[in-house]
Write a protein that holds these residues in place. Structure first.
Motif, mmCIF file in Angstrom:
data_model
loop_
_atom_site.group_PDB
_atom_site.id
_atom_site.type_symbol
_atom_site.label_atom_id
_atom_site.label_comp_id
_atom_site.label_asym_id
_atom_site.label_seq_id
_atom_site.Cartn_x
_atom_site.Cartn_y
_atom_site.Cartn_z
ATOM 1 N N ASN A 19 11.310 5.268 5.059
ATOM 2 C CA ASN A 19 9.979 4.732 4.806
ATOM 3 C C ASN A 19 9.357 5.449 3.626
ATOM 4 O O ASN A 19 9.345 6.678 3.580
ATOM 5 C CB ASN A 19 9.097 4.906 6.047
ATOM 6 C CG ASN A 19 9.619 4.100 7.218
ATOM 7 O OD1 ASN A 19 9.818 2.895 7.118
ATOM 8 N ND2 ASN A 19 9.877 4.767 8.320
ATOM 9 N N CYS A 20 8.827 4.681 2.708
ATOM 10 C CA CYS A 20 8.169 5.260 1.546
ATOM 11 C C CYS A 20 6.994 6.126 1.995
ATOM 12 O O CYS A 20 6.157 5.681 2.775
ATOM 13 C CB CYS A 20 7.687 4.155 0.618
ATOM 14 S SG CYS A 20 6.827 4.805 -0.829
ATOM 15 N N PRO A 21 6.927 7.373 1.518
ATOM 16 C CA PRO A 21 5.854 8.278 1.941
ATOM 17 C C PRO A 21 4.521 8.008 1.269
ATOM 18 O O PRO A 21 3.516 8.597 1.659
ATOM 19 C CB PRO A 21 6.388 9.666 1.554
ATOM 20 C CG PRO A 21 7.323 9.395 0.424
ATOM 21 C CD PRO A 21 7.907 8.022 0.649
ATOM 22 N N ALA A 22 4.489 7.138 0.282
ATOM 23 C CA ALA A 22 3.227 6.863 -0.419
ATOM 24 C C ALA A 22 2.220 6.205 0.519
ATOM 25 O O ALA A 22 2.576 5.331 1.316
ATOM 26 C CB ALA A 22 3.474 5.974 -1.632
ATOM 27 N N GLN A 23 0.963 6.636 0.403
ATOM 28 C CA GLN A 23 -0.088 6.100 1.268
ATOM 29 C C GLN A 23 -0.287 4.618 1.049
ATOM 30 O O GLN A 23 -0.357 4.151 -0.085
ATOM 31 C CB GLN A 23 -1.398 6.840 1.007
ATOM 32 C CG GLN A 23 -1.756 7.784 2.139
ATOM 33 C CD GLN A 23 -3.151 8.341 1.971
ATOM 34 O OE1 GLN A 23 -3.731 8.239 0.907
ATOM 35 N NE2 GLN A 23 -3.678 8.936 3.015
ATOM 36 N N GLY A 24 -0.347 3.859 2.124
ATOM 37 C CA GLY A 24 -0.607 2.437 2.023
ATOM 38 C C GLY A 24 0.587 1.608 1.625
ATOM 39 O O GLY A 24 0.490 0.403 1.452
ATOM 40 N N CYS A 25 1.736 2.255 1.467
ATOM 41 C CA CYS A 25 2.935 1.528 1.079
ATOM 42 C C CYS A 25 3.792 1.265 2.312
ATOM 43 O O CYS A 25 4.071 2.169 3.084
ATOM 44 C CB CYS A 25 3.739 2.334 0.063
ATOM 45 S SG CYS A 25 5.225 1.470 -0.481
ATOM 46 N N ASN A 26 4.161 0.021 2.499
ATOM 47 C CA ASN A 26 4.931 -0.345 3.687
ATOM 48 C C ASN A 26 6.415 -0.489 3.404
ATOM 49 O O ASN A 26 7.178 -0.979 4.233
ATOM 50 C CB ASN A 26 4.420 -1.660 4.260
ATOM 51 C CG ASN A 26 2.998 -1.523 4.778
ATOM 52 O OD1 ASN A 26 2.643 -0.507 5.373
ATOM 53 N ND2 ASN A 26 2.186 -2.524 4.534
ATOM 54 N N PHE A 27 6.825 -0.065 2.227
ATOM 55 C CA PHE A 27 8.220 -0.234 1.851
ATOM 56 C C PHE A 27 9.142 0.599 2.740
ATOM 57 O O PHE A 27 8.879 1.758 3.026
ATOM 58 C CB PHE A 27 8.422 0.198 0.391
ATOM 59 C CG PHE A 27 9.854 0.209 -0.050
ATOM 60 C CD1 PHE A 27 10.465 -0.955 -0.482
ATOM 61 C CD2 PHE A 27 10.590 1.380 -0.030
ATOM 62 C CE1 PHE A 27 11.792 -0.942 -0.883
ATOM 63 C CE2 PHE A 27 11.918 1.399 -0.437
ATOM 64 C CZ PHE A 27 12.521 0.233 -0.864
ATOM 65 N N SER A 28 10.214 -0.038 3.183
ATOM 66 C CA SER A 28 11.229 0.722 3.886
ATOM 67 C C SER A 28 12.589 0.142 3.561
ATOM 68 O O SER A 28 12.722 -1.042 3.270
ATOM 69 C CB SER A 28 10.981 0.726 5.390
ATOM 70 O OG SER A 28 11.266 -0.539 5.931
ATOM 71 N N PHE A 49 14.643 3.491 -7.301
ATOM 72 C CA PHE A 49 14.242 2.222 -7.901
ATOM 73 C C PHE A 49 12.836 1.846 -7.433
ATOM 74 O O PHE A 49 11.974 1.488 -8.233
ATOM 75 C CB PHE A 49 15.244 1.123 -7.513
ATOM 76 C CG PHE A 49 14.928 -0.204 -8.162
ATOM 77 C CD1 PHE A 49 15.431 -0.517 -9.412
ATOM 78 C CD2 PHE A 49 14.127 -1.138 -7.507
ATOM 79 C CE1 PHE A 49 15.133 -1.738 -10.004
ATOM 80 C CE2 PHE A 49 13.828 -2.361 -8.104
ATOM 81 C CZ PHE A 49 14.334 -2.656 -9.358
ATOM 82 N N HIS A 50 12.618 1.952 -6.130
ATOM 83 C CA HIS A 50 11.309 1.611 -5.572
ATOM 84 C C HIS A 50 10.222 2.498 -6.162
ATOM 85 O O HIS A 50 9.172 2.023 -6.574
ATOM 86 C CB HIS A 50 11.329 1.754 -4.049
ATOM 87 C CG HIS A 50 9.958 1.663 -3.441
ATOM 88 N ND1 HIS A 50 9.287 0.476 -3.277
ATOM 89 C CD2 HIS A 50 9.106 2.630 -3.003
ATOM 90 C CE1 HIS A 50 8.091 0.716 -2.763
ATOM 91 N NE2 HIS A 50 7.958 2.011 -2.582
ATOM 92 N N HIS A 51 10.478 3.790 -6.195
ATOM 93 C CA HIS A 51 9.479 4.738 -6.693
ATOM 94 C C HIS A 51 9.085 4.410 -8.129
ATOM 95 O O HIS A 51 7.919 4.379 -8.472
ATOM 96 C CB HIS A 51 10.031 6.167 -6.612
ATOM 97 C CG HIS A 51 9.018 7.214 -6.983
ATOM 98 N ND1 HIS A 51 8.228 7.840 -6.040
ATOM 99 C CD2 HIS A 51 8.649 7.719 -8.180
ATOM 100 C CE1 HIS A 51 7.416 8.688 -6.661
ATOM 101 N NE2 HIS A 51 7.651 8.638 -7.961
ATOM 102 N N ALA A 54 7.387 0.589 -8.030
ATOM 103 C CA ALA A 54 6.203 0.345 -7.214
ATOM 104 C C ALA A 54 5.124 1.400 -7.439
ATOM 105 O O ALA A 54 3.952 1.140 -7.225
ATOM 106 C CB ALA A 54 6.584 0.288 -5.738
ATOM 107 N N HIS A 55 5.542 2.588 -7.841
ATOM 108 C CA HIS A 55 4.583 3.686 -7.999
ATOM 109 C C HIS A 55 4.750 4.365 -9.352
ATOM 110 O O HIS A 55 4.998 5.570 -9.430
ATOM 111 C CB HIS A 55 4.766 4.724 -6.874
ATOM 112 C CG HIS A 55 4.788 4.127 -5.509
ATOM 113 N ND1 HIS A 55 3.696 3.498 -4.950
ATOM 114 C CD2 HIS A 55 5.772 4.029 -4.593
ATOM 115 C CE1 HIS A 55 4.015 3.060 -3.741
ATOM 116 N NE2 HIS A 55 5.273 3.358 -3.499
ATOM 117 N N PRO A 56 4.600 3.607 -10.421
ATOM 118 C CA PRO A 56 4.835 4.191 -11.752
ATOM 119 C C PRO A 56 3.831 5.284 -12.100
ATOM 120 O O PRO A 56 4.100 6.097 -12.988
ATOM 121 C CB PRO A 56 4.696 2.988 -12.699
ATOM 122 C CG PRO A 56 3.893 1.985 -11.942
ATOM 123 C CD PRO A 56 4.228 2.197 -10.492
HETATM 124 ZN ZN LIG Z 1 6.279 2.897 -1.902
#
Ligand SMILES: [Zn+2]
Length: 77
Positions: A19-28, A49-51, A54-56
């Motif tokens: 699970n992505c640790p970023a707040q509010g991110c539901n990516f897994s 890739f996601h990081h 999705a979180h540039p």
């Molecule tokens: Zn994320």
């Protein structure tokens, strides 16, 4: 923080959920495999890739940093 949930699915196959640790991110990302090395590689690749996409604006992370987080959890048991 434990971002990887390891579930026993079948006799030998393990399912890893990152699970992505970023707040509010539901990516897994879910990986099902009997090979923990492969699981590490796959989770690292997908997470990186996601990081980056999705979180540039977050601090850049390298694949080595992700591996450092992922390996101890995957090899736990
Ligand atoms: Zn994320």
């Amino acid at each position: 923080m434990n971002n990887i949930i390891k579930l026993l699915t079948k006799e030998a196959a393990m399912q890893y959920v990152f699970n992505c640790p970023a707040q509010g991110c539901n990516f897994s990302v879910k990986v099902e495999t009997e090979n923990s090395d492969w699981a590490t590689e796959k989770i690292t690749e997908v997470s990186l890739f996601h990081h980056n996409h999705a979180h540039p604006k977050m601090t850049p992370i390298t694949s080595e940093q992700i591996r450092t987080l992922v390996i101890p959890i995957i090899e736990e048991g």
